[in-house]
Design a protein around this motif. Structure first.
Motif, short mmCIF file in Angstrom:
data_model
loop_
_atom_site.label_atom_id
_atom_site.label_comp_id
_atom_site.label_asym_id
_atom_site.label_seq_id
_atom_site.Cartn_x
_atom_site.Cartn_y
_atom_site.Cartn_z
N UNK A 185 6.93 -8.08 0.04
CA UNK A 185 6.27 -8.47 1.28
C UNK A 185 6.31 -7.33 2.31
N UNK A 186 7.44 -6.65 2.38
CA UNK A 186 7.56 -5.52 3.31
C UNK A 186 6.62 -4.39 2.90
N UNK A 187 6.54 -4.13 1.59
CA UNK A 187 5.64 -3.08 1.12
C UNK A 187 4.19 -3.41 1.46
N UNK A 188 3.82 -4.68 1.26
CA UNK A 188 2.46 -5.09 1.56
C UNK A 188 2.16 -4.95 3.04
N UNK A 189 3.12 -5.34 3.88
CA UNK A 189 2.94 -5.21 5.32
C UNK A 189 2.80 -3.74 5.72
N UNK A 190 3.58 -2.87 5.07
CA UNK A 190 3.50 -1.44 5.35
C UNK A 190 2.13 -0.88 4.99
N UNK A 191 1.59 -1.32 3.82
CA UNK A 191 0.26 -0.87 3.41
C UNK A 191 -0.80 -1.32 4.41
N UNK A 192 -0.67 -2.57 4.89
CA UNK A 192 -1.63 -3.09 5.85
C UNK A 192 -1.59 -2.29 7.15
N UNK A 193 -0.37 -1.97 7.62
CA UNK A 193 -0.23 -1.18 8.85
C UNK A 193 -0.82 0.22 8.66
N UNK A 194 -0.61 0.78 7.47
CA UNK A 194 -1.12 2.12 7.20
C UNK A 194 -2.64 2.13 7.19
N UNK A 195 -3.25 1.12 6.52
CA UNK A 195 -4.71 1.04 6.50
C UNK A 195 -5.28 0.83 7.90
#
Length: 212
Positions: A185-195
């Motif tokens: 979940x943290x990785x997914x949130x990080x990807x979303x913030x990066x995009x």
């Protein structure tokens, strides 16, 4: 006519007067035992992890499995005694001794193999009590061992434990790896913030600047 697909009762029914006379904890233990037997029958070990248990592609988190070498209670006891980990205090129960042996043997095998992710897990199995886990189905995509390292690790474990069994996938008695779900979940949130940051940067670069 009753629906054959309808769910059964939430709790087991009493089938005889003798059942109702049993102490509550005894009935509860029997119920847990029967549930365990059903799960062992339904969740058979597998040699190859099927796609339905791929945590990276399934929208709903699948059941947790561990790939490793299965061992019996007798194997762990023998190994703990060989390595001097077996505790023989008169104030300890057999379960206490096994739990201490599990902890001490896990720590020793991690140090011996230099593989910190090794774990002793409880499988759904009537034949084996533990799986000396090398990979979980939740972390197989983060594998840190090369094929050569993996082969060496397996050879060391088989020699140490004096077993001649190959690793296999067993269903873990814990349904999910909650810590790893949180990591995903943290990785997914990080990807979303990066995009989002990349999109804002592109939008900002596309806005023409005015010179004063």
């Amino acid at each position: 006519m009753s629906d054959p697909n309808a769910p059964g009762p939430a709790f087991p029914t009493v089938h005889s007067p003798q059942d109702s006379e049993k102490p509550f904890m005894e009935r509860l233990a029997e119920r847990s035992r029967n549930s365990f037997l059903r799960m062992c029958k339904r969740l058979q070990p597998m040699e190859i992890l099927t796609e339905e248990y791929n945590v990276m592609t399934m929208r709903i988190p699948p059941r947790l499995l561990w790939w490793g070498i299965p061992i019996t209670e007798a194997t762990l006891t023998k190994y703990a005694k060989k390595r001097g980990f077996w505790r023989s205090g008169s104030d300890m129960t057999e379960l206490d001794r096994l739990l201490w042996a599990e902890r001490d043997c896990t720590r020793f095998l991690r140090n011996l193999t230099k593989y910190s992710q090794l774990e002793l897990r409880y499988p759904y199995s009537l034949e084996y009590s533990w799986v000396v886990g090398i990979y979980s189905s939740y972390k197989i995509h983060d594998e840190v061992l090369t094929a050569v390292q993996e082969d060496k690790l397996i050879r060391v474990l088989k020699r140490e434990l004096e077993v001649d069994l190959e690793p296999i996938w067993f269903f873990d008695q814990e349904n999910y790896d909650e810590d790893y779900l949180w990591t995903l979940a943290q990785r997914q949130a990080k990807k979303i913030r990066k995009r989002k940051a990349e999109r804002l940067a592109l939008e900002s670069a596309a806005v023409p600047t005015t010179e004063s």
